[in-house]
Design a protein around this motif. Structure first.
Motif, PDB file in Angstrom:
ATOM      1  N   ASP A 167       0.767  -1.654   0.037  1.00 48.56           N
ATOM      2  CA  ASP A 167       0.642  -0.256  -0.004  1.00 48.56           C
ATOM      3  C   ASP A 167       1.044   1.569  -0.260  1.00 48.56           C
ATOM      4  O   ASP A 167       0.427   2.149   0.136  1.00 48.56           O
ATOM      5  CB  ASP A 167      -1.097   0.437   0.799  1.00 48.56           C
ATOM      6  N   ASP A 168       2.319   0.997   0.160  1.00 50.14           N
ATOM      7  CA  ASP A 168       2.907   2.545  -0.290  1.00 50.14           C
ATOM      8  C   ASP A 168       3.562   2.443  -1.571  1.00 50.14           C
ATOM      9  O   ASP A 168       3.748   4.078  -1.706  1.00 50.14           O
ATOM     10  CB  ASP A 168       4.662   2.000   0.573  1.00 50.14           C
ATOM     11  N   GLY A 169       2.689   1.961  -2.547  1.00 46.19           N
ATOM     12  CA  GLY A 169       2.901   2.156  -3.825  1.00 46.19           C
ATOM     13  C   GLY A 169       1.618   2.194  -4.372  1.00 46.19           C
ATOM     14  O   GLY A 169       0.575   1.025  -3.935  1.00 46.19           O
ATOM     15  N   ALA A 170       1.591   2.881  -5.579  1.00 48.60           N
ATOM     16  CA  ALA A 170       0.201   2.500  -6.607  1.00 48.60           C
ATOM     17  C   ALA A 170       0.973   3.073  -8.044  1.00 48.60           C
ATOM     18  O   ALA A 170       1.997   3.574  -8.356  1.00 48.60           O
ATOM     19  CB  ALA A 170      -0.774   3.394  -5.953  1.00 48.60           C
ATOM     20  N   CYS A 229       3.525   6.107 -11.118  1.00 45.34           N
ATOM     21  CA  CYS A 229       3.592   5.256  -9.966  1.00 45.34           C
ATOM     22  C   CYS A 229       4.147   6.194  -8.832  1.00 45.34           C
ATOM     23  O   CYS A 229       4.204   7.387  -9.187  1.00 45.34           O
ATOM     24  CB  CYS A 229       5.448   4.445 -10.019  1.00 45.34           C
ATOM     25  N   VAL A 230       2.972   5.746  -8.015  1.00 44.22           N
ATOM     26  CA  VAL A 230       2.718   6.532  -6.825  1.00 44.22           C
ATOM     27  C   VAL A 230       3.309   6.111  -5.424  1.00 44.22           C
ATOM     28  O   VAL A 230       3.102   4.891  -5.459  1.00 44.22           O
ATOM     29  CB  VAL A 230       0.834   7.051  -6.356  1.00 44.22           C
ATOM     30  N   LEU A 231       4.666   7.125  -5.011  1.00 43.25           N
ATOM     31  CA  LEU A 231       5.444   6.619  -4.143  1.00 43.25           C
ATOM     32  C   LEU A 231       4.910   6.843  -2.566  1.00 43.25           C
ATOM     33  O   LEU A 231       5.332   8.530  -2.629  1.00 43.25           O
ATOM     34  CB  LEU A 231       6.713   5.918  -4.183  1.00 43.25           C
ATOM     35  N   ARG A 232       5.115   6.440  -1.225  1.00 39.68           N
ATOM     36  CA  ARG A 232       5.119   7.052  -0.495  1.00 39.68           C
ATOM     37  C   ARG A 232       6.560   7.054   0.318  1.00 39.68           C
ATOM     38  O   ARG A 232       7.852   6.242  -0.006  1.00 39.68           O
ATOM     39  CB  ARG A 232       3.747   6.404   0.960  1.00 39.68           C
TER      40      ARG A 232
END
Length: 144
Positions: A55-58, A71-74
């Motif tokens: 869940d830390d990434g999408a 890419c979405v990263l926490r």
């Protein structure tokens, strides 16, 4: 042959940003790479620290395969300054300047309802906005 690009966006809540950007761009969750059947399965393949989660990434993609992957990263650190690179959301369609501006305005309002914020308006041309975590982007008309 030209290189293809992916865009990576950092934030405190990757899933929140993923929902916003799927709404903004019409993107979908990108399937995991073969032979994995889920992102969780793919994520477990790496030897990562226990405190990291899938869940830390999408991972998002254009369902038509035209636009770049996103890419979405926490990340732990907050956003501190203006983006050096930003996304331009281009609304489709042609017409008079008034018609194009109406489409830009309508899209900006839709993205406000999705969690975005209007930062500045350049009447007749584009709207500067921020996503739910303050990452700047612009809304304008597609090229004729």
């Amino acid at each position: 042959m030209a290189a293809r690009i992916d865009l990576t966006l950092d934030g405190a809540d990757a899933q929140l940003l993923a929902v916003f950007w799927k709404t903004a761009l019409g993107y979908v969750d990108e399937p995991p790479p073969a032979p994995f059947t889920t992102r969780a399965e793919w994520f477990e393949h790496f030897d990562l620290p226990e405190d990291e989660s899938v869940d830390d990434g999408a991972w998002l993609c254009d369902p038509d395969g035209v636009g770049p992957r996103l890419c979405v990263l926490r990340v732990p650190e907050p956003k501190t300054a203006k983006n050096r690179l930003h996304i331009d959301v281009r609304v489709p369609g042609h017409g008079s300047p008034e018609v194009r501006w109406a489409r830009i305005t309508a899209e900006s309002e839709r993205l406000v309802r999705a969690g975005g914020t209007i930062l500045d308006t350049f009447d007749g041309h584009h709207v500067v906005m921020a996503d739910p975590e303050g990452n700047e982007f612009c809304v304008g008309a597609a090229s004729a």
